[in-house]
Design a protein around this motif. Structure first.
Motif, PDB file in Angstrom:
ATOM      1  N   UNK A  30       0.866  -1.189   0.000  1.00  0.00           N
ATOM      2  CA  UNK A  30       0.000   0.000   0.000  1.00  0.00           C
ATOM      3  C   UNK A  30       0.901   1.237   0.000  1.00  0.00           C
ATOM      4  N   UNK A  31       1.016   1.835  -1.167  1.00  0.00           N
ATOM      5  CA  UNK A  31       1.944   2.960  -1.343  1.00  0.00           C
ATOM      6  C   UNK A  31       1.337   4.257  -0.827  1.00  0.00           C
ATOM      7  N   UNK A  32       0.017   4.384  -0.923  1.00  0.00           N
ATOM      8  CA  UNK A  32      -0.676   5.630  -0.574  1.00  0.00           C
ATOM      9  C   UNK A  32      -1.829   5.763  -1.544  1.00  0.00           C
ATOM     10  N   UNK A  33      -1.605   6.538  -2.601  1.00  0.00           N
ATOM     11  CA  UNK A  33      -2.621   6.670  -3.647  1.00  0.00           C
ATOM     12  C   UNK A  33      -2.853   5.330  -4.359  1.00  0.00           C
ATOM     13  N   UNK A  34      -1.779   4.528  -4.478  1.00  0.00           N
ATOM     14  CA  UNK A  34      -1.865   3.290  -5.253  1.00  0.00           C
ATOM     15  C   UNK A  34      -1.673   2.049  -4.394  1.00  0.00           C
ATOM     16  N   UNK A  35      -2.279   0.957  -4.874  1.00  0.00           N
ATOM     17  CA  UNK A  35      -2.032  -0.346  -4.262  1.00  0.00           C
ATOM     18  C   UNK A  35      -1.269  -1.161  -5.302  1.00  0.00           C
TER      19      UNK A  35
END
Ligand SMILES: [Zn+2]
Length: 426
Positions: A30-35
């Motif tokens: 879980x990067x933040x904006x993207x998975x």
């Protein structure tokens, strides 16, 4: 919906270095904006990430080495999304943020909607999915990953908020500790599914009054309410009506000298607003003119009430919503900043850059049915003059009653000034 906890690998991806098919290692990041799904290349051995098809990544998938060194993506249309993601994976690109739980639920089967994004308009449209899913799955638990600044857009106390306190412009970065925190939350639930978060969810079935806690302009009051026309300003996208300045603007983006032309472009936009106001003042002397938006650059011509700010917070959003819902018309250049204004005003005139033609209506919050749809929702070319924009505004204001079947449009005298009879619009 993507089953995430437990995770069932299902996203095929090819290695960004050699193109061979990668092997999903069954781990998500879980990067933040993207998975991101973790893959390993069977041929060259490169460990890489592939975006899950969520939000804009469903339109523009990215595969990228874990350190950002190799990447494949749609360079023509998807660079705006891919490049911040790739940069976020590079060394020392992480950013710290307070992550917290608001309105926690007791468990059950969870649907998680990731609304993190560096663009407020994107956060807002992603969030519509929460309200649509709530109706579709009333017995599931819903949680939303949300920038702290946008909490106010969740009014349902049963929806869990996973809050990330970071300025929106930093939201695309790799948020330190975020992956571990998210996975820790999963433990509280029997199962977790990720919503695909379509970025253009259907408008039907959405109650903007409830979401924005502001009542949209009531059409029956169109002619009764004091006339207010509101322009939504941006300091990175402009109404220029000049091919030369448009060329300078595009070149400044390409070669990175935006700061040097910003003053000139703001000056030009402000001067067009001045000409627009002078034209409309003659035919609509009762009108009140307001400018909202982010960016205080450029002095506004007299007559426009300046409600712009350098920084947006919840107080500002609510203040602006009051302006929009009392505006017969909002005006502005195409972009996600138009979503809320067009959701709350009666109508709009949108200045549309030609390269945004495929995105027509994506930033429109409310569409009326029947004749009123095209009558109150106007798109004009980016090289439209103040005279043409004024003509649209004037015909919308004065012709409203006629379209509603209430009477005739009072035309003759003003036509000359607006250039309608001479075909002089450009
Ligand atoms: Zn490979």
């Amino acid at each position: 919906m993507i089953d995430t906890y437990p995770y069932k690998p299902s996203i095929p991806a090819n290695c960004p270095r050699c193109g061979a098919e990668g092997k999903d290692t069954s781990e998500l990041f879980f990067q933040g904006t993207h998975v991101l799904a973790e893959h390993s290349c069977g041929d060259c051995g490169l460990d890489f990430y592939a975006t899950l098809p969520i939000g804009h990544a469903a339109l523009y998938p990215v595969v990228c080495a874990r350190d950002g060194s190799y990447a494949r993506y749609n360079r023509q249309e998807g660079s705006w999304m891919a490049l911040p993601l790739i940069r976020s994976l590079q060394k020392d690109a992480g950013v710290g943020a307070a992550i917290g739980l608001v309105q926690p639920n007791s468990g059950g089967d969870l649907i998680l909607v990731n609304c993190l994004d560096s663009c407020f308009g994107h956060v807002f449209t992603k969030l519509w999915n929460v309200y649509l899913l709530k109706k579709q799955f009333p017995f599931k638990t819903l949680a939303v990953l949300l920038p702290a600044r946008c909490h106010w857009l969740i009014t349902d106390t049963e929806i869990e908020i996973w809050s990330v306190d970071l300025p929106l412009e930093e939201m695309g970065k790799d948020i330190r500790g975020f992956d571990a925190w998210v996975k820790e939350q999963f433990m509280r639930f029997g199962s977790v599914s990720l919503s695909e978060v379509p970025v253009h969810p259907p408008l039907e079935g959405l109650d903007f009054e409830a979401i924005l806690q502001a009542r949209p302009f009531a059409l029956e009051d169109f002619e009764r309410q004091p006339l207010q026309l509101t322009f939504i300003w941006r300091s990175d996208r402009f109404w220029l009506n000049s091919r030369l300045l448009d060329f300078f603007h595009k070149a400044s983006i390409k070669f990175g000298f935006q700061d040097r032309v910003l003053g000139l472009l703001c000056y030009r936009q402000a001067s067009l607003l001045g000409r627009l106001l002078r034209r409309l003042r003659k035919s609509l002397p009762e009108a009140r003119f307001v400018v909202t938006g982010q960016g205080k650059e450029g002095r506004l011509p007299s007559g426009w009430k300046d409600q712009r700010v350098a920084e947006i917070d919840e107080r500002v959003e609510r203040q602006w919503n009051e302006i929009y819902r009392h505006s017969q018309l909002v005006l502005g250049v195409h972009g996600s900043h138009m979503l809320i204004p067009t959701a709350l005003s009666a109508g709009f005139v949108e200045i549309l850059p030609r390269h945004k033609l495929p995105n027509l209506t994506e930033d429109i919050g409310r569409q009326h049915g029947g004749h009123l749809g095209p009558f109150l929702g106007r798109f004009v070319d980016e090289f439209s003059s103040p005279r043409l924009v004024a003509a649209h505004v004037w015909t919308m204001v004065k012709g409203f009653g006629r379209v509603c079947g209430k009477g005739r449009m009072e035309v003759p005298k003003k036509q000359k000034f607006l250039g309608i009879e001479s075909g002089a619009l450009n």
